[in-house]
Design an enzyme around this catalytic site. Structure first.
Site, PDB file in Angstrom:
ATOM      1  N   PRO A   2       0.841  -1.194   0.000  1.00  0.00           N
ATOM      2  CA  PRO A   2       0.000   0.000   0.000  1.00  0.00           C
ATOM      3  C   PRO A   2       0.882   1.253   0.000  1.00  0.00           C
ATOM      4  O   PRO A   2       1.847   1.318   0.750  1.00  0.00           O
ATOM      5  CB  PRO A   2      -0.764  -0.110   1.322  1.00  0.00           C
ATOM      6  N   GLU A   3       0.558   2.191  -0.853  1.00  0.00           N
ATOM      7  CA  GLU A   3       1.336   3.436  -0.882  1.00  0.00           C
ATOM      8  C   GLU A   3       0.601   4.486  -0.034  1.00  0.00           C
ATOM      9  O   GLU A   3      -0.448   4.208   0.541  1.00  0.00           O
ATOM     10  CB  GLU A   3       1.568   3.857  -2.335  1.00  0.00           C
ATOM     11  N   LYS A  52       3.613   6.053   4.949  1.00  0.00           N
ATOM     12  CA  LYS A  52       2.952   4.749   5.000  1.00  0.00           C
ATOM     13  C   LYS A  52       2.639   4.317   6.427  1.00  0.00           C
ATOM     14  O   LYS A  52       2.317   3.160   6.660  1.00  0.00           O
ATOM     15  CB  LYS A  52       3.833   3.716   4.300  1.00  0.00           C
ATOM     16  N   ARG A 149      12.353  10.639  11.664  1.00  0.00           N
ATOM     17  CA  ARG A 149      13.110   9.921  10.631  1.00  0.00           C
ATOM     18  C   ARG A 149      12.427   9.985   9.267  1.00  0.00           C
ATOM     19  O   ARG A 149      12.990   9.539   8.276  1.00  0.00           O
ATOM     20  CB  ARG A 149      13.245   8.438  11.013  1.00  0.00           C
ATOM     21  N   ASN A 196       6.374   1.904  -5.145  1.00  0.00           N
ATOM     22  CA  ASN A 196       6.871   1.474  -6.444  1.00  0.00           C
ATOM     23  C   ASN A 196       6.101   2.050  -7.635  1.00  0.00           C
ATOM     24  O   ASN A 196       6.677   2.384  -8.661  1.00  0.00           O
ATOM     25  CB  ASN A 196       6.809  -0.052  -6.490  1.00  0.00           C
ATOM     26  N   ARG A 302      13.062  -4.233  -5.618  1.00  0.00           N
ATOM     27  CA  ARG A 302      11.756  -3.848  -6.168  1.00  0.00           C
ATOM     28  C   ARG A 302      11.909  -3.606  -7.657  1.00  0.00           C
ATOM     29  O   ARG A 302      12.968  -3.198  -8.123  1.00  0.00           O
ATOM     30  CB  ARG A 302      11.227  -2.570  -5.491  1.00  0.00           C
TER      31      ARG A 302
END
Ligand SMILES: [Zn+2]
Length: 313
Positions: A2-3, A52, A149, A196, A302
């Site tokens: 999931p993006e 995410k 981060r 991706n 990926r």
């Protein structure tokens, strides 16, 4: 995986369905039992996404979920357990046909099926979390460390606007990395939320060669890339899926009519596209912009898709 758009939609659903109500939290599968005991019988007051990561605030405790590659959330409830979509239309969420309720007036949920890491439950319905890579309770210091981060998330910009500070941070992050732009876009410390599909599609739209070192992009390219990613992610949140190729895109030219077919089998530019992406998963086929063959290779585990003919910047 999931993006970012998926997690922002998920946060919106949890916000609408659960926030402001006392909830029950359990871990039918087991590993989250201690965390669930900490969160249950309390009232979540805000659900948000950061890239995410799904973040639910309950006072000083923060529930942190990362779905990873295979995680998912499913919701079920009675006819009043609904969310509104981006257009304000009400949508039922996994409706239970004949709900039954306990003495306190809470819907009695189905028995958990499969490995349910966490179940959240309010009077009108419940949600089951399966297969996340992260599901834990953070204290404020751990939370600050987590978000500290993360790079800027385009979906955290004010609605309809570009935040100049976030854009500057993105530009600085790219300038400091000694990696290709394709690797940089997948680094959540550079920009949060891109996966991706958006990586491949945004680089294609901006005609950027995925191997260009991220520090070599000039300000115009960086600005354009940020704006394109922002537009694509926002559309993804509205539509609930990633569709970066539009029948009306002027770059399609005459090829566009080959790609669209209405449900009766006819063709037309207004019909739904048969494909929603320019390059993602379209390797070994001609590029719709320049005709060269779209390529694919592995990069850091990926798949990377690009057109060598028109992504030359
Ligand atoms: Zn091309």
């Amino acid at each position: 995986m999931p993006e970012g758009h998926t997690i922002h939609r998920l946060a919106g659903r949890i916000q609408q369905l659960f926030v402001g109500q006392t909830w029950r939290v359990s871990s039918p599968q087991g590993p989250f039992t201690t965390g669930a005991a900490r969160l249950t019988d309390r009232t979540p007051h805000r659900a948000v996404a950061w890239g995410k990561h799904l973040i639910v605030h309950l006072g000083a405790d923060i529930w942190h979920v990362h779905l990873g590659l295979y995680g998912s959330f499913g919701f079920r409830g009675d006819e009043a357990f609904v969310t509104s979509d981006a257009l304000g239309e009400l949508r039922p969420v996994g409706r239970v046909k004949e709900p039954t309720y306990d003495d306190a007036g809470w819907i009695i949920p189905d028995a958990p099926r499969g490995a349910v890491r966490a179940r959240i439950h309010v009077p009108g319905g419940w949600g089951d979390l399966r297969g996340p890579v992260k599901c834990r309770v953070l204290n404020p210091m751990q939370y600050e460390a987590l978000v500290g981060r993360l790079g800027p998330d385009p979906l955290r910009q004010p609605t309809g606007e570009i935040d100049p500070q976030m854009l500057l941070t993105f530009r600085d992050n790219l300038a400091r990395r000694r990696i290709s732009i394709a690797a940089a876009l997948m680094d959540q410390a550079v920009i949060a939320g891109v996966g991706n599909v958006y990586r491949a599609e945004a680089l294609f739209v901006e005609r950027i060669n995925p191997d260009t070192p991220s520090q070599q992009l000039d300000a115009d390219q960086t600005n354009a890339l940020w704006i394109t990613i922002t537009d694509q992610l926002r559309t993804g949140v509205q539509e609930g899926s990633i569709r970066t190729l539009r029948p009306t895109d002027p770059e399609l030219g005459l090829r566009g009519s080959d790609l669209h077919r209405d449900r009766r089998g006819g063709t037309g530019r207004a019909a739904e596209p048969l494909r929603g992406h320019w390059v993602y998963r379209h390797h070994d086929t001609p590029c719709l912009r320049c005709g060269q063959t779209i390529l694919m290779r592995e990069l850091q585990g990926r798949r990377l898709y690009w057109c060598p003919g028109c992504q030359t910047r």
